[in-house]
Design an enzyme around this catalytic site. Structure first.
Site, mmCIF file in Angstrom:
data_model
loop_
_atom_site.group_PDB
_atom_site.id
_atom_site.type_symbol
_atom_site.label_atom_id
_atom_site.label_comp_id
_atom_site.label_asym_id
_atom_site.label_seq_id
_atom_site.Cartn_x
_atom_site.Cartn_y
_atom_site.Cartn_z
ATOM 1 N N LYS A 144 0.849 -1.183 0.000
ATOM 2 C CA LYS A 144 0.000 0.000 0.000
ATOM 3 C C LYS A 144 0.891 1.241 0.000
ATOM 4 O O LYS A 144 2.006 1.137 0.521
ATOM 5 C CB LYS A 144 -0.979 0.023 1.173
ATOM 6 C CG LYS A 144 -0.438 -0.351 2.556
ATOM 7 C CD LYS A 144 0.665 0.420 3.200
ATOM 8 C CE LYS A 144 0.580 1.870 3.419
ATOM 9 N NZ LYS A 144 1.801 2.428 4.081
ATOM 10 N N TYR A 230 -4.891 3.702 6.035
ATOM 11 C CA TYR A 230 -5.385 2.692 6.984
ATOM 12 C C TYR A 230 -6.757 3.088 7.533
ATOM 13 O O TYR A 230 -7.634 2.246 7.722
ATOM 14 C CB TYR A 230 -4.420 2.518 8.156
ATOM 15 C CG TYR A 230 -3.146 1.791 7.815
ATOM 16 C CD1 TYR A 230 -3.124 0.406 7.725
ATOM 17 C CD2 TYR A 230 -1.960 2.484 7.607
ATOM 18 C CE1 TYR A 230 -1.949 -0.270 7.429
ATOM 19 C CE2 TYR A 230 -0.779 1.827 7.308
ATOM 20 C CZ TYR A 230 -0.780 0.443 7.217
ATOM 21 O OH TYR A 230 0.378 -0.213 6.920
HETATM 22 P P1 NDP Z 1 12.243 2.228 2.623
HETATM 23 O O1 NDP Z 1 12.627 3.590 2.195
HETATM 24 O O2 NDP Z 1 12.766 1.740 3.919
HETATM 25 O O3 NDP Z 1 12.693 1.163 1.519
HETATM 26 C C1 NDP Z 1 12.416 1.318 0.162
HETATM 27 C C2 NDP Z 1 13.430 0.497 -0.639
HETATM 28 O O4 NDP Z 1 13.106 0.635 -2.005
HETATM 29 C C3 NDP Z 1 14.868 0.977 -0.509
HETATM 30 O O5 NDP Z 1 15.558 0.445 0.585
HETATM 31 C C4 NDP Z 1 15.472 0.491 -1.813
HETATM 32 O O6 NDP Z 1 15.795 -0.877 -1.683
HETATM 33 C C5 NDP Z 1 14.303 0.562 -2.786
HETATM 34 N N1 NDP Z 1 14.369 1.716 -3.687
HETATM 35 C C6 NDP Z 1 14.445 1.642 -5.027
HETATM 36 N N2 NDP Z 1 14.501 2.859 -5.581
HETATM 37 C C7 NDP Z 1 14.482 3.743 -4.565
HETATM 38 C C8 NDP Z 1 14.527 5.169 -4.505
HETATM 39 N N3 NDP Z 1 14.595 5.921 -5.610
HETATM 40 N N4 NDP Z 1 14.494 5.746 -3.302
HETATM 41 C C9 NDP Z 1 14.417 5.022 -2.173
HETATM 42 N N5 NDP Z 1 14.369 3.665 -2.171
HETATM 43 C C10 NDP Z 1 14.398 3.022 -3.358
HETATM 44 O O7 NDP Z 1 10.662 2.153 2.597
HETATM 45 P P2 NDP Z 1 9.695 1.189 3.414
HETATM 46 O O8 NDP Z 1 10.250 -0.163 3.434
HETATM 47 O O9 NDP Z 1 9.344 1.806 4.700
HETATM 48 O O10 NDP Z 1 8.378 1.254 2.502
HETATM 49 C C11 NDP Z 1 8.318 0.598 1.257
HETATM 50 C C12 NDP Z 1 6.856 0.413 0.856
HETATM 51 O O11 NDP Z 1 6.225 -0.434 1.803
HETATM 52 C C13 NDP Z 1 6.049 1.721 0.847
HETATM 53 O O12 NDP Z 1 5.199 1.748 -0.256
HETATM 54 C C14 NDP Z 1 5.233 1.678 2.130
HETATM 55 O O13 NDP Z 1 4.010 2.343 2.013
HETATM 56 C C15 NDP Z 1 5.056 0.186 2.330
HETATM 57 N N6 NDP Z 1 4.963 -0.149 3.750
HETATM 58 C C16 NDP Z 1 3.928 -0.914 4.179
HETATM 59 C C17 NDP Z 1 3.783 -1.244 5.485
HETATM 60 C C18 NDP Z 1 2.670 -2.108 5.931
HETATM 61 O O14 NDP Z 1 2.511 -2.281 7.142
HETATM 62 N N7 NDP Z 1 1.915 -2.685 5.020
HETATM 63 C C19 NDP Z 1 4.721 -0.756 6.507
HETATM 64 C C20 NDP Z 1 5.832 -0.004 5.949
HETATM 65 C C21 NDP Z 1 5.921 0.287 4.622
HETATM 66 P P3 NDP Z 1 17.120 -1.498 -2.377
HETATM 67 O O15 NDP Z 1 18.276 -0.807 -1.681
HETATM 68 O O16 NDP Z 1 17.006 -2.921 -2.060
HETATM 69 O O17 NDP Z 1 17.049 -1.183 -3.832
#
Ligand code: NDP
Length: 374
Positions: A144, A230
């Site tokens: 989401k 949410y």
């Molecule tokens: P983060 O910023 O921690 O992680 C995102 C990851 O995406 C990065 O670590 C990187 O991984 C990759 N990535 C690729 N391109 C980019 C870019 N341009 N900028 C930043 N990151 C990039 O985010 P979250 O893990 O907190 O959130 C990710 C998704 O999950 C969101 O859409 C959020 O809404 C959702 N979410 C859902 C939750 C739930 O409870 N359902 C809880 C938390 C988040 P890499 O280094 O491996 O390429």
């Protein structure tokens, strides 16, 4: 006096699970929980999942959840950060052949060890990666919000339909017994008709440097897009209805933060039958609850949507259901949908509808709170 809470007790939950799952909106998740406890599904039949984007959620919640899944296993990763490759291979025993980056990701089409691609990237990247996964012939889970617009989300649904793959949006609460109890009460009306809903999902992140707070292009919006969704979901499943119109006002308590994005937003969804849901979301406060006011009493969850185990009440009685790993139950439910050919609960259209509601909320906030039809 008879215990009003009788039907909310754990033993009844389990009994209902075993005997009458078909009567529940969340039936597949309930029936799944029975097998979940047994953990007896053969390893070679488990579906292989590849996580795309190894950030906070993938690292701290999704990967550990596979310890609790019955029907799926962590089989691969897609990352743009080379140092994460070895780290994840070592930690989770992932073979090099199942590690991809964003350039060679489409080659996943040739990998029979991967059945499901789970997109956990920043919001505005979701739709594109769902489309790429679908074209690679993989079933897809998308975090989401589905994306940052109705148009992009709808295009992703279309790609999945065209490819004949299943799609689930990561609405983990939909698969949780406490949230499913809200659905049941809303449907069976033991306290009469619902009149009012209040809900908030806020956390204090406004000073953070993550893309959520700093990059409108990646986030697509502020607190509403990330966590207000949410509360929208809560109002939708508590009523079992779709909102007709919305009105919204957004505020900024830290004027120099979150450029072009809402920090704090208060919005009302109007449902059929003159039911109002007054909802809010902020990156400069902490709260997490849903409360439903019905003719004969109130009920709700606090905490509700966050990672802390939900606590529920109906009038002045506590709900008493088991707490499961929500990410595991959500992923297992999807794996079971694939294995059985059964319908997905948190499906793509549900995600598109949230995008419609969010677009209407932003439109209203821009017009200073004017009522906007969804
Ligand atoms: P983060 O910023 O921690 O992680 C995102 C990851 O995406 C990065 O670590 C990187 O991984 C990759 N990535 C690729 N391109 C980019 C870019 N341009 N900028 C930043 N990151 C990039 O985010 P979250 O893990 O907190 O959130 C990710 C998704 O999950 C969101 O859409 C959020 O809404 C959702 N979410 C859902 C939750 C739930 O409870 N359902 C809880 C938390 C988040 P890499 O280094 O491996 O390429």
């Amino acid at each position: 006096m008879q215990n009003q809470n009788h039907s909310f007790k754990r033993r009844d939950f389990l009994k209902k699970t075993a005997l009458s799952v078909g009567a529940f909106v969340g039936a597949p998740a309930f029936s799944l929980l029975g097998n979940y406890a047994q953990n007896a599904f053969p390893e070679e039949k488990k579906l292989g999942v590849a996580l795309v984007g190894l950030g906070t959620y993938a690292t701290t919640k999704l990967a550990p959840a596979f310890e609790h899944t019955t029907y799926c296993r962590l089989a691969g990763v897609v990352t743009g950060t080379p140092t994460k490759e070895k780290e994840w291979m070592d930690k989770y025993g992932i073979p090099k052949a199942n590690v991809y980056n964003y350039e060679n990701f489409d080659q996943i089409a040739d990998n029979p060890d991967i059945d499901i691609v789970y997109v956990v990237l920043p919001n505005s990247m979701h739709g594109d990666y769902v489309i790429r996964a679908a074209r690679a012939g993989k079933h897809v889970i998308c975090e989401k919000p589905f994306d940052v617009s109705v148009k992009k989300a709808a295009a992703a649904v279309e790609a999945c339909e065209k490819a004949g793959v299943l799609l689930q949006i990561g609405y983990r609460c939909r698969y949780d017994p406490y949230h499913q109890e809200l659905m049941r009460i809303g449907r069976e009306k033991p306290l009469g008709d619902i009149k009012l809903i209040r809900s908030e999902m806020s956390f204090y992140g406004v000073h953070g440097s993550n893309w959520r707070y700093t990059d409108r292009n990646l986030a697509g919006g502020g607190a509403l897009m990330d966590v207000g969704i949410y509360a929208i979901q809560g109002a939708r499943y508590a009523t079992g209805m779709e909102p007709i119109s919305v009105s919204a006002n957004s505020f900024r308590t830290f004027p120099n933060k979150m450029d072009g994005m809402e920090e704090t937003i208060v919005f009302t969804l109007e449902f059929p039958g003159d039911i109002a849901a007054t909802l809010c979301s902020s990156y400069a406060a902490r709260n997490d609850y849903i409360e439903v006011s019905a003719e004969q009493g109130n009920y709700g969850l606090k905490p509700s949507y966050g990672y802390a185990p939900a606590q529920g009440f109906i009038r002045n009685e506590k709900m008493d259901f088991p707490h499961y790993n929500q990410q595991a139950v959500q992923m297992d439910a999807f794996a079971k949908n694939i294995l059985e050919g059964s319908p997905v609960i948190a499906n793509g259209e549900m995600g598109v509808q949230d995008m419609r509601i969010i677009e209407a909320i932003y439109k209203s906030a821009k017009k200073g709170g004017k009522q906007v039809r969804v």
